[in-house]
Scaffold this active site. Structure first.
Site, PDB file in Angstrom:
ATOM      1  N   GLY A 186      18.672   6.011   1.614  1.00  0.00           N
ATOM      2  CA  GLY A 186      17.237   6.066   1.832  1.00  0.00           C
ATOM      3  C   GLY A 186      16.649   7.424   1.504  1.00  0.00           C
ATOM      4  CG  ASN A 187      15.134   8.131  -1.403  1.00  0.00           C
ATOM      5  OD1 ASN A 187      14.138   7.546  -1.810  1.00  0.00           O
ATOM      6  ND2 ASN A 187      16.353   7.811  -1.799  1.00  0.00           N
ATOM      7  CB  SER A 212      20.938  13.330  -4.793  1.00  0.00           C
ATOM      8  OG  SER A 212      21.772  12.213  -4.989  1.00  0.00           O
ATOM      9  N   GLY A 213      22.218  12.555  -1.807  1.00  0.00           N
ATOM     10  CA  GLY A 213      23.524  12.536  -1.142  1.00  0.00           C
ATOM     11  C   GLY A 213      23.655  13.411   0.082  1.00  0.00           C
ATOM     12  CB  SER A 244      16.445  11.084  -4.054  1.00  0.00           C
ATOM     13  OG  SER A 244      16.694   9.712  -4.170  1.00  0.00           O
ATOM     14  CG  ASP A 301      16.773   5.728  -5.328  1.00  0.00           C
ATOM     15  OD1 ASP A 301      17.034   4.804  -6.115  1.00  0.00           O
ATOM     16  OD2 ASP A 301      17.475   5.994  -4.350  1.00  0.00           O
ATOM     17  CG  HIS A 344      19.846   0.265   0.081  1.00  0.00           C
ATOM     18  ND1 HIS A 344      20.899  -0.042  -0.741  1.00  0.00           N
ATOM     19  CD2 HIS A 344      19.015   1.025  -0.674  1.00  0.00           C
ATOM     20  CE1 HIS A 344      20.726   0.530  -1.933  1.00  0.00           C
ATOM     21  NE2 HIS A 344      19.599   1.191  -1.911  1.00  0.00           N
ATOM     22  CG  ASP A 367      -2.162  -8.021  12.191  1.00  0.00           C
ATOM     23  OD1 ASP A 367      -3.219  -8.595  11.884  1.00  0.00           O
ATOM     24  OD2 ASP A 367      -1.675  -8.078  13.344  1.00  0.00           O
ATOM     25  CG  HIS A 374      17.857  -1.217  -5.973  1.00  0.00           C
ATOM     26  ND1 HIS A 374      17.221  -0.184  -6.621  1.00  0.00           N
ATOM     27  CD2 HIS A 374      18.589  -0.634  -5.002  1.00  0.00           C
ATOM     28  CE1 HIS A 374      17.569   0.961  -6.068  1.00  0.00           C
ATOM     29  NE2 HIS A 374      18.389   0.726  -5.087  1.00  0.00           N
ATOM     30  CE1 TYR A 380      -4.306  -3.225  16.518  1.00  0.00           C
ATOM     31  CE2 TYR A 380      -4.424  -1.317  15.083  1.00  0.00           C
ATOM     32  CZ  TYR A 380      -3.728  -2.089  15.986  1.00  0.00           C
ATOM     33  OH  TYR A 380      -2.457  -1.728  16.356  1.00  0.00           O
TER      34      TYR A 380
END
Lengths: 237, 237, 237, 237
Positions: free
Chosen positions: C30-31, C47-48, C76, C78, C101, C124, C173, C232
């Site tokens: 994730g990122n 990254s990593g 990253s 991505d 993910h 919503d 993915h 709201y």
């Protein structure tokens, strides 16, 4: 407090609190009891008490006929079933009993299905399918619910098998587990929930009743943990 | 703060925080209200407030017509439904209302299905299937969404049954639960989610709509907890 | 550190840590990125890197062409997809992008299915089904994977809809979500996972594709939160 | 303690404790070992020890023939399988092995099904379906259970593939994972459980065996992480 049942009550208190720590209960649900065979008494959680306010004073002491011996509270509503289990299995070494409404075990109970022995995780603890009791008739319930339940339990797990099958599903209601101590009973209740979940997952993955563990694998795993030549755990020294 | 509604607001604040502790809400979702029948007011969470920044000042006080009596914030968007529930059930003892989007209860709501009474866990709290309201028509929604919802709620749980059926599923939306206090309403919302999950699990395990709990078991469990000779919980002293 | 991008990097660091707090990532997965439109740069996780060793120094600053402007780490993997999203949607107000993910959203992605709008919880936040991009051809992947993905994203969510549909499923993915800030993007990623789970649960409960929310309920709930007369949240003062 | 295996034992202790932190084990279940190829020894958790009482003294040191070199406890019952894996894969760089009964991976094991490669999450770690070993015959189990298992493991993952397929499902029993360190093996066990769960979810969502990830997507994602031009993670400096 000068209390000759202090150790029993303390052990039972700690085992009750483990039900929360292991995610087996919410609210005031569930209860653990312990049996002191020498004194002929059990200690059990008081009825309707929440776990965060629970103290040793909420552990009620009763004899096997259900007469309160110590404690100011009314015992758990499920006390008659605990007593029935000790009367059935106490002579075979059972010293702790646990009742929960843990989700997956309860689902099998509601579906009136035994939990099949599908893998080695199951047979490391339970020597065969975990049985669901038969449905009680309206007449039996009217004549005495908890007494009728005791009969159904004995039909499903005979006393001579009680250390090889340390759990049962009460039809439409929820599971009970037991063991040679209150702590052991809690672990059995936790493993019961674990195998109940895996049996659910495998059944829904396959879309059918899964095949049970082959007999020769069942025997091998049971014997390496419980057999004459067991090699699991530490040697008692 | 010199606040004559302090106790009500504090109780409602604590009940709102319980929604997070019991995993019933994420983000700003959900809300709890409490009703002071003597003062004729409710306190309810302000709209769109996150739980970690919430204080007693975010509890808005309104009368049953929806006029703000105390508090600087705009009340929850769901306030009209809370008010409708108190107007319907307040004379029968309802003092707390809870709204969540808890996952399993919401799934039944989206599927427009009542949650069937499948085991004793369910009937220990809810005296029959937990009803889903009928779908509102486009005309009803246009004429007044929350007012139409109040009509649909009354059709599904009539006021005389409101203490035996303390929850409802609002069609396509999410559940509401209630109780004799804000805390009791939170517990009912939690048990609702629990039985909604078990009903999901049993349905998918069996691949069909499960059989409901037999009538004689339903009656026995309801009566041992709520009947004239109930033996659950402690005697009030 | 004298760092003119300090605030952006700090905001992005905190949003990355929220991914763990909200159970959306494990390991180094994730990122989150944030976009400073005035400066024309984004900050994104290196990254990593594991979340428990992550500091502001792991937030890499790049321009929209992908040239590193500040930071000693490789960004990253991505990053090209984050940049593509800002190039597409930046002019419409998008300032944060999240990639996870998370389990249920990823399952819909793997199944190449849009997540249908089944209840008010969904609408919503997301104004219709959350789209899955089409499958890229071998030729497209060979010619430039991330560039081809940008084309597929634009086909699925056109820039003018990007604030009404703040998430997408990348075929085979995993999901991306975005928002008007990194924090808002994290909330959208969390709600995406929530509705992805409920859509899974309803589908398996019914054993078929569920019916979508009726149009008049969809419109009512969207408008009470986002319409001209929305009621709201709190009025901005 | 003057212990020449101190570092190995400490690393293995910490990796064992990670099993609890990552929700992969309950009770005394599961075990991690580490291999010091130079010294020709492994360290492994003692049998039947609970995680909250575990110290470095519970890490038993053995040579690859299974002779205890250091430590006062009996090693895990699963030690023969750990040793078999090091004998098979040690020359190819494997330095850590993990055994759990994590729920979803175990369910696939019980169902005797390989876990199919359904998305990029899977192929980022495992280069193809994660294989389940064949069922051992009664004769093989009688002649030597763990030795027969080693043969079945080698049939399912040949040594030359052991760094591209770092996990296996032992028929009817549970998974093993491995890696270039004990920590890496724990991460592989965790990702195994994650992809096992997602494969379960997609299978039940679709009501059929899902389609596997197309070959060109599989190759692209594997190569961006592990290929000659990999661009995932930080450059080693």
């Amino acid at each position: 407090m000068n209390d000759r049942f202090h150790d029993l009550r303390q052990t039972v208190l700690e085992a009750n609190l483990e039900l929360v720590a292991r995610n087996l209960v919410i609210s005031t649900w569930g209860n653990v009891s312990g049996y002191d065979a020498e004194a002929g008494v059990i200690a059990i959680k008081a009825s309707g008490v929440t776990y965060d306010e629970m103290t040793i004073d909420h552990m009620v002491v009763l004899d096997l006929d259900g007469t309160t011996v110590a404690g100011d509270y009314r015992p758990s509503t499920d006390t008659p079933t605990h007593l029935a289990l000790y009367r059935l299995y106490g002579d075979h070494g059972v010293r702790g009993v646990v009742h929960t409404h843990s989700k997956f075990a309860t689902v099998w109970t509601q579906a009136m299905r035994d939990i099949p022995a599908l893998g080695t995780t199951h047979v490391d603890y339970f020597d065969g399918p975990i049985p669901c009791t038969r449905e009680l008739t309206p007449a039996e319930v009217a004549a005495g619910y908890e007494a009728a339940q005791a009969v159904a339990i004995e039909e499903a797990v005979s006393p001579d098998r009680c250390l090889r099958m340390q759990a049962i599903l009460l039809a439409h209601h929820a599971p009970f587990a037991w063991g040679t101590s209150p702590e052991a009973a809690v672990t059995n209740a936790q493993v019961l929930e674990y195998v109940a979940e895996m049996a659910y997952l495998e059944s829904t993955l396959l879309g059918r009743t899964p095949d049970v563990l082959p007999e020769h694998m069942h025997v091998k795993h049971r014997d390496r943990k419980f057999g004459a030549d067991a090699y699991y755990g530490q040697v008692t020294r």
